[in-house]
Design an enzyme around this catalytic site. Structure first.
Site, PDB file in Angstrom:
ATOM      1  N   CYS A 151       0.829  -1.215   0.000  1.00 14.90           N
ATOM      2  CA  CYS A 151       0.000   0.000   0.000  1.00 14.90           C
ATOM      3  C   CYS A 151       0.860   1.261   0.000  1.00 14.90           C
ATOM      4  O   CYS A 151       1.669   1.482   0.907  1.00 14.90           O
ATOM      5  CB  CYS A 151      -0.919  -0.022   1.222  1.00 14.90           C
ATOM      6  SG  CYS A 151      -1.730   1.547   1.581  1.00 14.90           S
ATOM      7  N   CYS A 193       0.430   3.486   3.015  1.00  7.96           N
ATOM      8  CA  CYS A 193       1.092   2.915   4.195  1.00  7.96           C
ATOM      9  C   CYS A 193       2.579   3.258   4.183  1.00  7.96           C
ATOM     10  O   CYS A 193       3.167   3.576   5.224  1.00  7.96           O
ATOM     11  CB  CYS A 193       0.917   1.397   4.226  1.00  7.96           C
ATOM     12  SG  CYS A 193      -0.805   0.850   4.294  1.00  7.96           S
TER      13      CYS A 193
END
Length: 477
Positions: free
Chosen positions: A50, A53
Site C-alpha cells: 500500500c 502505508c
C-alpha cells in the site's frame, strides 16, 4: 505463574521498544499479550504493497520517538497480509489501509481519521488518552500550555468562562468531544478575574503556524471556526489529503519544481487562496515527487503548473494548454469550476475495437455505459499496467471470468485506473468494486482473498440481477 511472567516481560519489552523510538512489529499470536495488557495501544493495520502505508511509515516511527517518554501508550504495526494475521483485522472491521485504531486494555476506543503526520497523531493521542479539556487555574499556566503545544505543531483552543455552568462552556465542552476537531487541543480558564481585555465569555484559537490569535463568541460554531481558521491556507498535499478528502471541497493544487525557488509562486497561491477561502481548498505538491499523480489527472511535465481536483466526484480541471501558473489564470480556472462553465478533463484510453473476451475492458469514456447504466451486476477491477500485484492477480481474474461467462446479468470487467478517469476513488491497485444492479451508486468493495473461490462466494453474497443463477449452480461453482 511462569507464563504470566513471560507475558509481562513481553509487554515490558514492547513498551521499552517504543520508548527507544521504534514501532512494535505486532503479530496475532502476541495480540492479547501486548494490546490486551497495555493501557493504550495505537495499532496501524497496513499492507506492505500500500502506497499510503509507505508514506505514513516514517511519520509513524517519528510518532513513537515523540511519545517515547509516555509509558502509557504502545505504538504498533500490524501487517494484515501475513498468514498468521489475516483473520484478526476482520474482527475490528478493517476495510482499508492504513487503518489506525486506538485500544484501551484491548478494547477499541477510537479510529484515527486525521492528518497523517506525527504531530497531528500525537495531538490526537493526547486528547484521547487524557481529559478532552485541560483546566488551568492561572493565566500563566494557560500561556505556558499554549506555548508548549504550538511549539509541538499543535493548534490550541482556549475557553475563557465566567462560570463552569455557563452555556458557552457547555458548548465548548461539547465541541471538544467532536471527532471533527481531533487535530486540536482544548484548554480552559474559569473565573472573571482571569480575563484580560474581554470580560465576556470567549474562545481563542492559537495556531502553530501564525502568531496572531483569533477570537470567537459563536459557541455553537466552534468546530466550524476551528476548521475554517485552524489550518494554513495552503498545505503540503500529503499532510492535508485526508482532511481535504473529508471536507469535500475541490482542491487547487500547485505542482512546484523542487530544483527552483518557489516562494513567488507559493505567495501568489496564498493570494488566490484568500479570495476562495471556504469554497476551495489549496495544496502544494512537489512536481517531481508527485509527477505520477500530476500525469494521472491529465497534466503535462511543465512546472510549476496548477490544476483543480474534485476528490468528491473524482473529476479534475486543467488550465488552458500551454499556460503557466499565474494569479489571473488560476482565478479564471477556479471561477469556471465553481460556476460549472469549465468542464472536467476526462482522461480515457481509446475504446477497444473488440470487447468479446470473458473479462470486458472498460475505459473512461465507456464507464457510465458499461458499468453505471448497465442492468447487469458488474464486478470491476481497477488495475495499473506497472503494478506487480495486478499482474500476479490477472490469471485468477481471467479464470473467474471464464468460469462465470455463462451467467447472465453478470459482467466481469477491468479498467486501467492509472489511465482512465472515473467517479470512483481508489487508493491502490488492484482494487475490486462490485456494482450491483439497481444500486450502482453504492458499490461494494472486495477486501477478501484474491482467489477464484473467494470471489465466487463474494458474488453469491452480493449479487442482485445474477443472484438466482449463481446460487442455482452452487455445486458447479
Amino acid at each position: 505463574m511462569k507464563a504470566a511472567i513471560v507475558c509481562l516481560l513481553f509487554v515490558i519489552a514492547a513498551i521499552s521498544t517504543v520508548n527507544a523510538g521504534h514501532v512494535v512489529d505486532l503479530t496475532a499470536p502476541q495480540w492479547d499479550e501486548v494490546v490486551g495488557n497495555a493501557n493504550y495501544s495505537l495499532v496501524k493495520f497496513f499492507a506492505p504493497w500500500c502506497g499510503h502505508c509507505k508514506t505514513l511509515a516514517p511519520e509513524f516511527e517519528k510518532l513513537a520517538e515523540l511519545i517515547a517518554d509516555d509509558k502509557n501508550i504502545v505504538v504498533a504495526d500490524f501487517d494484515c497480509t501475513k498468514e498468521e494475521n489475516k483473520e484478526l483485522p476482520k474482527k475490528y472491521d478493517v476495510r482499508g489501509f492504513p487503518t489506525l485504531i486506538l485500544f484501551k486494555k484491548g478494547e477499541v476506543k477510537y479510529t484515527y481519521n486525521g492528518q497523517r503526520t506525527a504531530e497531528a497523531i500525537k495531538g490526537w493521542l493526547n486528547k484521547k488518552t487524557t481529559s478532552a479539556i485541560s483546566t488551568f487555574k492561572t493565566l500563566q499556566e494557560v500561556k505556558d500550555f499554549v506555548a508548549k503545544n504550538t511549539k509541538d505543531a499543535a493548534n490550541v483552543l482556549v475557553g475563557y468562562f465566567s462560570s463552569a455552568d455557563s452555556e458557552a462552556r457547555k458548548e465548548f465542552s461539547k465541541a471538544s468531544e467532536n471527532p471533527e476537531v481531533d487535530d486540536f487541543v482544548f484548554a480552559e480558564l474559569i473565573g472573571d478575574e482571569h480575563k484580560e481585555d474581554d470580560k465576556e465569555d470567549h474562545v481563542v484559537l492559537h495556531r502553530h503556524f501564525d502568531t496572531k490569535p483569533l477570537l470567537t463568541k459563536i459557541y455553537d460554531k466552534i468546530v466550524n471556526f476551528a476548521h475554517l481558521e485552524g489550518y494554513p491556507l495552503v498545505q503540503e498535499i500529503s499532510q492535508a489529503y485526508q482532511r481535504y478528502s473529508k471536507a469535500g471541497l475541490p482542491v487547487g493544487i500547485l505542482f512546484t519544481d523542487p530544483s527552483k525557488d518557489n516562494k513567488d509562486a507559493l505567495s501568489q497561491l496564498e493570494q488566490v487562496a484568500k479570495d476562495f477561502k471556504g469554497k476551495i481548498s489549496f495544496a502544494e505538491a512537489d512536481g517531481v515527487k508527485y509527477a505520477g499523480y500530476a500525469k494521472s489527472i491529465g497534466l503535462g511535465e511543465t512546472l510549476p503548473t496548477f490544476a483543480v481536483s474534485d476528490m468528491k466526484s473524482n473529476r479534475n480541471y486543467l488550465p488552458k494548454e500551454g499556460s503557466s501558473f499565474s494569479v489571473d489564470d488560476a482565478t479564471t480556472l477556479l471561477k469556471g469550476v465553481l460556476s460549472g462553465e469549465i468542464k472536467p478533463h476526462l482522461k480515457t484510453q481509446p475504446v477497444p475495437e473488440t470487447n468479446d473476451a470473458p473479462v470486458k475492458v472498460v475505459v473512461g469514456s465507456t464507464f457510465d455505459e458499461l458499468v453505471i447504466d448497465s442492468d447487469a451486476d458488474v464486478l470491476l477491477e481497477f488495475y495499473a499496467e506497472w503494478c506487480g500485484h495486478c499482474k500476479s492477480f490477472a490469471p485468477k481474474y481471467d479464470e473467474l471470468a471464464e468460469k462465470l461467462s455463462h451467467v447472465k446479468n453478470l459482467v466481469i470487467a477491468k479498467i486501467d485506473g492509472s489511465e482512465n478517469d472515473t467517479p470512483i476513488e481508489v487508493e491502490g491497485f488492484p482494487t475490486i468494486k462490485f456494482f450491483p444492479a439497481g444500486k450502482k451508486t453504492q458499490p461494494v468493495s472486495y477486501e477478501g482473498e484474491r482467489s477464484v473461490d473467494a470471489l465466487v462466494k463474494f458474488l453469491k453474497d452480493n449479487a442482485v440481477a445474477s443472484k438466482k443463477e449463481l446460487n442455482e449452480e452452487n455445486d458447479e461453482l
